[in-house]
Design an enzyme around this catalytic site. Structure first.
Site, short mmCIF file in Angstrom:
data_model
loop_
_atom_site.label_atom_id
_atom_site.label_comp_id
_atom_site.label_asym_id
_atom_site.label_seq_id
_atom_site.Cartn_x
_atom_site.Cartn_y
_atom_site.Cartn_z
N CYS A 134 0.76 -1.14 -0.01
CA CYS A 134 0.00 -0.09 0.10
C CYS A 134 0.88 1.23 -0.09
CB CYS A 134 -0.87 0.00 1.22
SG CYS A 134 -1.93 -1.04 1.54
N ARG B 117 3.22 -0.33 -5.03
CA ARG B 117 3.17 -0.98 -3.88
C ARG B 117 1.62 -1.45 -3.68
NH1 ARG B 117 6.84 1.88 -0.33
NH2 ARG B 117 5.98 0.85 1.52
N TRP C 274 -3.01 -2.76 -1.58
CA TRP C 274 -2.74 -3.97 -2.16
C TRP C 274 -3.52 -4.63 -0.58
CZ3 TRP C 274 -0.52 -8.10 0.33
CH2 TRP C 274 -0.29 -9.27 -0.74
N ASN D 142 -0.62 1.54 5.77
CA ASN D 142 0.30 0.75 5.00
C ASN D 142 0.75 -0.29 6.27
OD1 ASN D 142 2.32 -0.63 3.84
ND2 ASN D 142 3.57 0.96 4.26
N GLY D 143 0.61 -1.56 6.12
CA GLY D 143 0.93 -2.49 7.02
C GLY D 143 -0.24 -3.39 7.58
N GLU E 277 13.70 -18.78 -11.83
CA GLU E 277 13.48 -17.38 -12.08
C GLU E 277 12.66 -17.53 -13.47
OE1 GLU E 277 13.14 -14.91 -10.75
OE2 GLU E 277 13.15 -13.29 -12.41
N LYS F 169 8.59 -15.99 -13.75
CA LYS F 169 8.14 -15.08 -14.44
C LYS F 169 6.98 -15.28 -15.25
CE LYS F 169 10.00 -12.19 -13.41
NZ LYS F 169 10.98 -11.94 -12.52
N GLU G 278 3.96 -15.37 -12.82
CA GLU G 278 3.46 -13.82 -12.41
C GLU G 278 2.83 -13.17 -13.47
OE1 GLU G 278 6.73 -11.42 -9.93
OE2 GLU G 278 7.62 -12.38 -11.50
N HIS H 254 12.94 -38.41 -9.15
CA HIS H 254 12.51 -38.63 -7.80
C HIS H 254 11.03 -38.23 -7.53
CE1 HIS H 254 16.51 -39.47 -6.84
NE2 HIS H 254 16.83 -38.36 -7.46
N LYS I 188 4.64 -4.47 -6.31
CA LYS I 188 6.22 -4.31 -6.50
C LYS I 188 6.90 -4.31 -5.18
CE LYS I 188 9.56 -3.23 -9.69
NZ LYS I 188 9.89 -4.74 -10.32
C1 F6R Z 1 9.25 -11.20 -9.22
C2 F6R Z 1 9.51 -10.08 -8.13
C3 F6R Z 1 9.40 -10.34 -6.64
C4 F6R Z 1 10.51 -9.71 -5.91
C5 F6R Z 1 10.33 -9.94 -4.30
C6 F6R Z 1 11.46 -9.44 -3.47
O1 F6R Z 1 9.38 -10.70 -10.30
O2 F6R Z 1 9.85 -8.91 -8.42
O3 F6R Z 1 9.66 -11.76 -6.47
O4 F6R Z 1 11.65 -10.11 -6.32
O5 F6R Z 1 8.99 -9.49 -4.01
O6 F6R Z 1 11.37 -7.88 -3.89
P1 F6R Z 1 12.73 -7.09 -3.48
O7 F6R Z 1 13.85 -7.31 -4.47
O8 F6R Z 1 12.32 -5.58 -3.66
O9 F6R Z 1 13.21 -7.51 -2.15
#
Ligand code: F6R
Length: 608
Positions: free
Chosen positions: A2, A27, A74, A100-101, A481, A485, A488, A504, A603
């Protein structure tokens, strides 16, 4: 999560706070709201959806005010509905709160309020704050907030306004970031100082259980015992970078294409080819201290965790230092053993991930020194660590991390080189490593030029609902990774796995409807990878391989191959990941999902 933004001063406040929360949309973006005071009346508006939707509604109202607070949400407690959106008001609509929180004891507070005849109407944890402040208000707004805070448990940041105090915003923070911007005759409050940077560069940050009273004349800060405190004013050095998509359809695609440049930025002036070593001038640790490091603990979440896993391999292999990679959200509830000479490396793009911050604080308490790897200057992480290496990747707007991941890999590679050269790596080996590193930006340009092939392949695979992503050694975290992607942004189930583990159990899932994306650029384990892929093929599974040019035997096994430029195994994750990013992007585009702001995500993950 948020975003909070507040303004008080001579300018028209609604447009400023709406612009502010738009900058904080990274956020969270499931609903947004605003509250302001006009002629002693507290007005508010909330909308489900992005800030732009709220902007449309508010602009039709022609509000004029010099004080407003706003919020982009959020959802943590309660679905993203208008009723659950912030601001939350007390029953008599006298005060409004943005938050926020998480208020962990919201149920207890709710019951206490109910006993006094006050009923909450939303499903949120936030609403109790507004009722509590209104209940405790006896003419002194600041004091009401101060008296409410000890009754609330959790990590949070709030900004509050009260109809009887049209010249005041009261804000408070407890383990959640809150920055106060000090302008000339105007004040700002935001979850992130970047949101008010275009108005002022002077800021203070509220610490644990601190409260601040903002008027247009300035800020007064108080500790948890209500005593006035002097906060250190910081001069913000990061630049105002207005993000724009340029000619790209999405920020994510633009950010993927920025990588030749961002990799170059991450490398700039950070190595000496002559000496075959890294020159990390901003590293606040002496060589003596670094030579004494006997153990490294890496803390991170999500994509940053995958960068940490790759770095762990590199550090162990090149520098021969034992490394543990810890998922921050798990680690924070361990009782870690910290011996002398333990270095913690906390990796976070945002520098605000609550779990990573908590995990690193736990390690620091126990005596470890902390090195941060971070993109955001001025973030909580950057301010709290002993030393911070910045990614220099510029703002990343797409919620799914792309360019910051590869910049993390570059910075961590340089760090590994630095440690390795202090130990047993020869100068010649160092020079070879640097030569390979400096070739990466051009190699990535070549990968990006091959986008046309990736678009066609993505079309072919876009309808599948389940994937395996496999790799070995450096390609295992790369596969994780890649799978993340796809999940997501395309909302497709993708299982990242070490290829050797398939037999396994998971191989039971392989059939013609479950393709495998195979990351084959780790040359040391390449022959083993081929055998694993034969096993997949033998069970009717399709294989899309991402393999280094020249490794022709993979073409006989895989249904499709995307070639990447050959490099050292430890640097191969960069190009392979970028292929994975483009593949996910084009699958998502084919499926019509929302790429820059995927559903349910934010984010910056500022709650645990
Ligand atoms: C995936 C992504 C998240 C962040 C994770 C950690 O694309 O962006 O998995 O990597 O939330 O975020 P940071 O790097 O900001 O601690």
């Amino acid at each position: 999560m948020c975003g909070i933004f507040g303004y008080i001063g001579p300018r028209e406040a609604t447009s400023i706070v709406l612009d502010g929360i738009q900058k904080l949309e990274y956020r969270g973006y499931d609903s947004a709201g605003i509250a302001m005071i006009n002629d002693g009346v507290l007005c508010h508006e909330k909308e489900v959806g992005k800030v732009s939707r709220l902007q449309e509604v508010v602009s039709a109202k022609n509000w004029e005010t010099n004080l407003a607070i706003a919020h982009t949400r959020w959802a943590t407690h309660g679905r993203p509905t208008q009723g659950n959106a912030h601001p939350h008001l007390d029953t008599q609509k006298k005060c409004a709160v943005v938050h926020n929180g998480i208020i962990e004891n919201h149920d207890t507070v709710r019951h206490l309020l109910e006993k006094r005849g006050i009923t909450c109407i939303s499903d949120t944890d936030t609403e109790v704050i507004a009722h509590l402040i209104a209940y405790l208000y006896k003419g002194n707004f600041l004091r009401a907030v101060q008296r409410a805070l000890p009754l609330l448990k959790g990590a949070f940041a709030i900004a509050v306004i009260h109809h009887a105090h049209p010249g005041e915003i009261v804000c408070a923070a407890k383990e959640s970031p809150l920055a106060i911007g000090i302008g000339k005759g105007e004040m700002f409050v935001a979850s992130d100082s970047g949101a008010f940077l275009k108005y002022t560069r002077r800021a203070i940050y509220l610490g644990a259980s601190e409260v601040a009273l903002l008027t247009e004349h300035g800020v007064e800060a108080f500790d948890a015992q209500f005593a006035p405190i002097e906060k250190k004013r910081e001069e913000l050095s990061h630049s105002v970078e207005e993000a724009s998509k340029g000619d790209y359809q999405h920020f994510m695609l633009k950010e993927i294409h920025e990588q030749p440049q961002t990799l170059q930025n991450a490398l700039l002036a950070r190595f000496s080819r002559d000496y075959g070593t890294a020159t990390l001038d901003n590293l606040n640790f002496s060589d003596e201290e670094l030579k004494k490091v006997e153990r490294i603990v890496i803390l991170a979440c999500g994509t940053s965790l995958h960068a940490g896993m790759i770095a762990a391999h590199m550090l162990e292999e090149k520098a021969r230092i034992p490394v543990e990679v810890e998922i921050s959200s798990e680690f924070r509830y361990k009782n870690p053993i910290v011996k002398d000479n333990t270095l913690a490396i906390a990796i976070s793009q945002s520098g605000e991930t609550a779990d990573t911050l908590a995990a690193m604080r736990e390690l620091r308490e126990k005596g470890a020194r902390i090195l941060g790897i971070c993109n955001m200057q001025g973030s909580t992480m950057a301010r709290e660590v002993d030393s911070c290496l910045f990614l220099r990747a510029g703002p990343e707007i797409g919620v799914a991390a792309s360019k910051t991941f590869t910049s993390q890999l570059i910075v961590l590679s340089l760090l590994s080189l630095h440690f390795a050269r202090m130990r047993q790596m020869s100068q010649q080996e160092g020079v070879l490593f640097i030569d390979a590193l400096t070739k990466l930006p051009e190699q990535i340009r070549q990968v990006l030029l091959g986008s046309g092939q990736i678009i066609e392949i993505a079309k072919k695979y876009a309808a599948y609902e389940n994937f395996f992503y496999l790799g070995r050694r450096y390609m295992y975290p790369t596969a994780l990774e890649g799978a993340l992607k796809l999940k997501e942004i395309a909302y497709v189930n993708a299982n990242g796995y070490p290829a050797g583990e398939m037999k396994h159990g998971p191989i039971a899932l392989i059939n013609e409807m479950c393709p495998t994306v195979a990351f084959c650029a780790d040359t040391y384990t390449y022959p083993k990878m081929l055998s694993n892929l034969m096993e997949v093929k033998a069970r009717g599974g399709k294989v899309l391989a991402i393999a280094p040019g020249g490794a022709s035997d993979i073409a006989a096994i895989a249904d499709d191959v995307i070639w990447v430029p050959p490099t050292l195994d430890e640097l191969a994750p960069v190009a392979s990941t970028i292929v994975g990013q483009l593949f996910s992007y084009y699958v998502a585009k084919e499926r019509g999902t929302e790429i820059d702001q995927p559903r349910n995500l934010a984010k910056s993950v500022t709650v645990e």
